[in-house]
Design a protein around this motif. Structure first.
Motif, PDB file in Angstrom:
ATOM      1  N   LEU A  81       0.838  -1.205   0.000  1.00  0.00           N
ATOM      2  CA  LEU A  81       0.000   0.000   0.000  1.00  0.00           C
ATOM      3  C   LEU A  81       0.872   1.255   0.000  1.00  0.00           C
ATOM      4  N   VAL A  82       1.921   1.235   0.839  1.00  0.00           N
ATOM      5  CA  VAL A  82       2.849   2.376   0.892  1.00  0.00           C
ATOM      6  C   VAL A  82       3.585   2.520  -0.440  1.00  0.00           C
ATOM      7  N   LEU A  83       4.114   1.396  -0.937  1.00  0.00           N
ATOM      8  CA  LEU A  83       4.831   1.429  -2.208  1.00  0.00           C
ATOM      9  C   LEU A  83       3.907   1.801  -3.367  1.00  0.00           C
ATOM     10  N   GLY A  84       2.648   1.375  -3.261  1.00  0.00           N
ATOM     11  CA  GLY A  84       1.684   1.738  -4.297  1.00  0.00           C
ATOM     12  C   GLY A  84       1.473   3.241  -4.371  1.00  0.00           C
ATOM     13  N   GLY A  85       1.403   3.895  -3.188  1.00  0.00           N
ATOM     14  CA  GLY A  85       1.277   5.353  -3.167  1.00  0.00           C
ATOM     15  C   GLY A  85       2.502   6.036  -3.757  1.00  0.00           C
ATOM     16  N   ILE A  86       3.686   5.505  -3.394  1.00  0.00           N
ATOM     17  CA  ILE A  86       4.927   6.067  -3.957  1.00  0.00           C
ATOM     18  C   ILE A  86       4.982   5.823  -5.462  1.00  0.00           C
ATOM     19  N   GLY A  87       4.575   4.605  -5.859  1.00  0.00           N
ATOM     20  CA  GLY A  87       4.591   4.261  -7.275  1.00  0.00           C
ATOM     21  C   GLY A  87       3.665   5.138  -8.098  1.00  0.00           C
ATOM     22  N   LYS A  88       2.548   5.548  -7.488  1.00  0.00           N
ATOM     23  CA  LYS A  88       1.617   6.440  -8.185  1.00  0.00           C
ATOM     24  C   LYS A  88       2.280   7.790  -8.469  1.00  0.00           C
ATOM     25  N   LEU A  89       3.181   8.190  -7.574  1.00  0.00           N
ATOM     26  CA  LEU A  89       3.854   9.489  -7.724  1.00  0.00           C
ATOM     27  C   LEU A  89       5.070   9.412  -8.638  1.00  0.00           C
ATOM     28  N   VAL A  90       5.908   8.379  -8.432  1.00  0.00           N
ATOM     29  CA  VAL A  90       7.185   8.343  -9.154  1.00  0.00           C
ATOM     30  C   VAL A  90       7.212   7.303 -10.275  1.00  0.00           C
ATOM     31  N   GLY A  91       6.149   6.480 -10.374  1.00  0.00           N
ATOM     32  CA  GLY A  91       6.119   5.429 -11.391  1.00  0.00           C
ATOM     33  C   GLY A  91       6.282   4.063 -10.760  1.00  0.00           C
ATOM     34  N   PHE A  92       5.420   3.124 -11.142  1.00  0.00           N
ATOM     35  CA  PHE A  92       5.453   1.788 -10.545  1.00  0.00           C
ATOM     36  C   PHE A  92       6.741   1.041 -10.858  1.00  0.00           C
ATOM     37  N   GLU A  93       7.390   1.414 -11.958  1.00  0.00           N
ATOM     38  CA  GLU A  93       8.627   0.733 -12.333  1.00  0.00           C
ATOM     39  C   GLU A  93       9.754   0.987 -11.330  1.00  0.00           C
ATOM     40  N   ALA A  94       9.631   2.034 -10.525  1.00  0.00           N
ATOM     41  CA  ALA A  94      10.685   2.359  -9.550  1.00  0.00           C
ATOM     42  C   ALA A  94      10.513   1.606  -8.238  1.00  0.00           C
ATOM     43  N   THR A  95       9.349   0.972  -8.039  1.00  0.00           N
ATOM     44  CA  THR A  95       9.076   0.354  -6.736  1.00  0.00           C
ATOM     45  C   THR A  95      10.005  -0.802  -6.378  1.00  0.00           C
ATOM     46  N   PRO A  96      10.452  -1.658  -7.323  1.00  0.00           N
ATOM     47  CA  PRO A  96      11.410  -2.703  -6.916  1.00  0.00           C
ATOM     48  C   PRO A  96      12.695  -2.132  -6.322  1.00  0.00           C
ATOM     49  N   THR A  97      13.223  -1.068  -6.948  1.00  0.00           N
ATOM     50  CA  THR A  97      14.452  -0.457  -6.439  1.00  0.00           C
ATOM     51  C   THR A  97      14.213   0.202  -5.086  1.00  0.00           C
ATOM     52  N   ILE A  98      13.046   0.837  -4.936  1.00  0.00           N
ATOM     53  CA  ILE A  98      12.712   1.484  -3.658  1.00  0.00           C
ATOM     54  C   ILE A  98      12.646   0.449  -2.541  1.00  0.00           C
ATOM     55  N   LEU A  99      11.993  -0.697  -2.821  1.00  0.00           N
ATOM     56  CA  LEU A  99      11.903  -1.749  -1.803  1.00  0.00           C
ATOM     57  C   LEU A  99      13.279  -2.329  -1.510  1.00  0.00           C
ATOM     58  N   LEU A 100      14.084  -2.521  -2.549  1.00  0.00           N
ATOM     59  CA  LEU A 100      15.435  -3.053  -2.361  1.00  0.00           C
ATOM     60  C   LEU A 100      16.248  -2.154  -1.442  1.00  0.00           C
ATOM     61  N   MET A 101      16.241  -0.842  -1.695  1.00  0.00           N
ATOM     62  CA  MET A 101      17.026   0.088  -0.892  1.00  0.00           C
ATOM     63  C   MET A 101      16.465   0.217   0.523  1.00  0.00           C
ATOM     64  N   SER A 102      15.146   0.319   0.637  1.00  0.00           N
ATOM     65  CA  SER A 102      14.550   0.434   1.978  1.00  0.00           C
ATOM     66  C   SER A 102      14.810  -0.827   2.786  1.00  0.00           C
ATOM     67  N   GLY A 103      14.733  -2.007   2.122  1.00  0.00           N
ATOM     68  CA  GLY A 103      15.021  -3.266   2.814  1.00  0.00           C
ATOM     69  C   GLY A 103      16.443  -3.329   3.310  1.00  0.00           C
ATOM     70  N   VAL A 104      17.399  -2.936   2.465  1.00  0.00           N
ATOM     71  CA  VAL A 104      18.825  -2.940   2.844  1.00  0.00           C
ATOM     72  C   VAL A 104      19.071  -2.025   4.037  1.00  0.00           C
ATOM     73  N   LEU A 105      18.553  -0.795   3.951  1.00  0.00           N
ATOM     74  CA  LEU A 105      18.825   0.192   4.996  1.00  0.00           C
ATOM     75  C   LEU A 105      18.205  -0.202   6.325  1.00  0.00           C
ATOM     76  N   VAL A 106      16.939  -0.628   6.299  1.00  0.00           N
ATOM     77  CA  VAL A 106      16.255  -1.017   7.550  1.00  0.00           C
ATOM     78  C   VAL A 106      16.913  -2.261   8.145  1.00  0.00           C
ATOM     79  N   PHE A 107      17.269  -3.217   7.288  1.00  0.00           N
ATOM     80  CA  PHE A 107      17.908  -4.450   7.748  1.00  0.00           C
ATOM     81  C   PHE A 107      19.252  -4.157   8.423  1.00  0.00           C
ATOM     82  N   LEU A 108      20.099  -3.359   7.765  1.00  0.00           N
ATOM     83  CA  LEU A 108      21.414  -3.046   8.328  1.00  0.00           C
ATOM     84  C   LEU A 108      21.299  -2.194   9.588  1.00  0.00           C
ATOM     85  N   TYR A 109      20.368  -1.247   9.569  1.00  0.00           N
ATOM     86  CA  TYR A 109      20.175  -0.414  10.761  1.00  0.00           C
ATOM     87  C   TYR A 109      19.672  -1.260  11.928  1.00  0.00           C
ATOM     88  N   GLY A 110      18.774  -2.191  11.642  1.00  0.00           N
ATOM     89  CA  GLY A 110      18.281  -3.089  12.689  1.00  0.00           C
ATOM     90  C   GLY A 110      19.388  -3.952  13.267  1.00  0.00           C
TER      91      GLY A 110
END
Length: 619
Positions: free
Chosen positions: A137-166
């Motif tokens: 749902l969050v990525l869908g809102g972002i995808g509506k703004l920046v394009g759905f094609e960018a959502t895999p990269t957004i999830l990849l980066m957010s996953g990396v950062l949250v995982f390493l920070y955790g």
């Protein structure tokens, strides 16, 4: 004399530890050679020297940047942390170069996550499954703004950062030294099953593990409201973390009963359960299915499926012949659904003996669908778990806080919950195994010399790096560069056709030959995402449970009448479907063979390629 004794202990402990480790590796490493995860020296120089060289160049560049920052700020970072974090950064850069595509290569991600994002926005509904879709749902809102094609990269980066920070926060909370935490984090980061999710599949479990790490960190630090927020929202990302919500809720309930700041604990309990209650209530409200005591829990957690509704009641059959055949057919019990076992238990095996089951999980013994490096958890977690079981026998373990004991108990018992309820599926175990590894390491650091710990961490780190180099595909970098250079729909289709050409051809065929009301019986493959309105036009039946139950006790004539009555005209079948099962006489092979026999007798092949077939029902 004291120095001599200490020297002897270091050497003896190192030898003993390595001996134990060699025994475990002797059970584990054969799975590497079986699945060709490790390369011979010849293969190394033939295949991955370019990857190794590229990794070293980027690593040195990042080290140079850190060195310049160090000089400018006059803040020394330490040799080991500097080497570890710069190495992690270089791996992240290379993963981004390989995985920043307008779609996801992995199976589950393509069919469940990123298509769902677009569906949420455009069709205003959520599909059914173990994914409550908060992230989508969050990525869908972002995808509506920046394009759905960018959502895999957004999830990849957010996953990396949250995982390493955790990982970093959990290590800090347990007071692990910077040197030890840096090598521990890089070792956990390079576990092959973890790297596969960064490099290929990009499942939500990496992001989810980061959220859980932040949650248990807050729990350990007695920041209960913060912990309730992280643990409370985690099942809305994926319901595999309900275990943590239950354990933390029980912990809060015990605190509340003991009358320790009841108002604050009550508020924390509300924060913990409100997100899940709201989501579950919304699932029930949006469902048009009659709510009963049998389905309310399923509707609360997963919502309603949107598969085409089939009418399985046949009108009175015409002719005495069919009645005669029906009356002469012996009645048998309705077949049980075995799809879950065939799909999921191949990870953990079928034995209930914990030693056999965890040995199966460790060596990926029953995984037979292609390159199984993505299930490799690293021998590290098993070693830590075995040592972790002995920790309560240490005297100072009893001096730990109640939060420490509760978290430790949640994680240790959670391993068995994961092994049996989660069937040992690698990514389901990340939120349990990874915090446990760090916790055991923190408890061990004062019990055994640091050299032994570094040795224990070094072996799986080496295996992880060689595995990563083995399946890193340099060709993907050129594809990523093409996408970054010209991010258009035309470029996306051109790139997608390189990876999914056969699936796209089948999808186009079904769309072109679609007749109003046609239903396709869909067995395996990810073609569905290329079929228009696939959720309304396709009956998904990956392990053929629905088919087996539908045709049970019916004659061939009745089955044909039933198919025509429901407009089931097409059958899309993955040729590798029985490959999920290692036993050729197993239930999946039996169902598939019976299904294939029916298709050969009653359909014609409309389209065929090396991956799948499309059958058309004879008129």
């Amino acid at each position: 004399m004291k120095k001599i004794l200490q020297w002897n202990w270091n050497r003896i402990g190192l030898i003993a530890s390595l001996f134990l480790y060699v025994i475990i590796l002797s059970l584990y490493v054969p799975s590497y050679s079986v699945h060709k995860w490790m390369l011979s020296p010849v293969e190394f120089f033939q295949r991955i020297y370019v990857v190794a060289l590229l990794l070293i160049i980027i690593w040195l560049l990042i080290l140079g940047i850190i060195w310049l920052i160090e000089r400018k700020t006059k803040t020394p970072f330490g040799i080991l942390p500097k080497l570890s974090w710069s190495f992690i950064a270089s791996i992240v850069v290379l993963n981004l170069l390989s995985s920043s595509l307008p779609f996801v290569i992995g199976w589950d991600s393509s069919t469940h996550y990123f298509l769902t994002i677009k569906e949420i926005i455009e069709n205003n509904y959520f599909r059914s499954g173990i994914y409550p879709y908060l992230t989508e749902l969050v990525l869908g809102g972002i995808g509506k703004l920046v394009g759905f094609e960018a959502t895999p990269t957004i999830l990849l980066m957010s996953g990396v950062l949250v995982f390493l920070y955790g990982l970093q926060r959990w290590c800090q909370s347990l007071k692990i030294t910077k040197q030890l935490s840096s090598i521990l984090i890089v070792t956990l980061f390079m576990i092959p099953a973890v790297q596969f999710q960064f490099l290929r599949d990009i499942k939500l479990d990496i992001l989810l593990t980061g959220i859980i790490l932040l949650g248990v960190t807050a729990w350990y630090e007695k920041k209960y409201i913060k912990a309730a927020i992280f643990i409370g929202i985690s099942p809305l990302i994926k319901i595999t973390t309900l275990w943590f919500l239950g354990c933390f809720g029980l912990f809060l309930l015990v605190l509340w009963i003991t009358k320790k700041d009841r108002k604050k604990i009550g508020l924390t309990l509300m924060i913990l359960v409100i997100p899940l209650l709201c989501w579950g209530s919304w699932n029930i409200v949006r469902s048009d299915t009659k709510i009963t005591t049998k389905n309310i829990v399923s509707l609360f957690i997963k919502g309603q499926k949107r598969d085409p509704k089939l009418n399985l009641k046949l009108p009175p059959s015409e002719g005495k012949e069919i009645q005669k055949i029906k009356s002469s057919t012996p009645k048998t019990k309705r077949p049980k659904r075995t799809g879950f076992s065939e799909e999921v238990e191949r990870y953990g095996g079928w034995s209930h003996n914990p030693f056999k089951r965890f040995y199966t999980i460790l060596t990926s013994k029953y995984i037979v669908n292609g390159g199984t490096y993505y299930t490799n958890l690293s021998v590290l977690w098993l070693w830590f778990f075995l040592v972790g079981l002995a920790l309560p026998f240490y005297r100072d373990f009893k001096k730990q806080s109640q939060e420490h004991l509760w978290i430790y108990g949640t994680l240790v018992i959670g391993v068995f919950v994961w092994g049996y309820v989660g069937e040992g599926v690698a990514w389901y175990g990340f939120p349990i195994l990874i915090p446990l590894m760090i916790m055991v390491c923190a408890n061990l650091r004062s019990k055994i010399p640091s050299k032994i710990l570094y040795t224990i961490l070094g072996i799986p780190l080496f295996l992880g790096i060689t595995t990563w180099m083995n399946y890193y595909d340099l060709r993907h970098i050129a594809v990523t560069m093409q996408w970054w250079k010209n991010p258009t729909i035309e470029t996306k289709k051109s790139i997608e056709s390189r990876f999914f050409r056969l699936e796209m051809e089948v999808g186009e065929f079904l769309n072109t030959n679609y007749r109003e009301g046609d239903i396709t019986w869909w067995v395996g493959t990810m073609v569905g995402i290329y079929v228009d309105q696939y959720d309304e036009r396709m009956v998904k039946d990956d392990q053929l449970d629905r088919w087996t139950q539908m045709v049970h006790g019916r004659t061939n004539e009745e089955i044909l009448r039933l198919l025509k009555q429901n407009n089931i005209r097409w059958f899309l079948v993955d040729n590798s479907t029985p490959g999920l099962e290692i036993n050729r006489n197993g239930t999946l092979h039996q169902k598939y063979n019976a299904f294939k026999t029916f298709l050969e007798e009653n359909t014609t092949i409309a389209l065929e390629n090396k991956k799948m077939r499309v059958y058309k029902l004879k008129d």
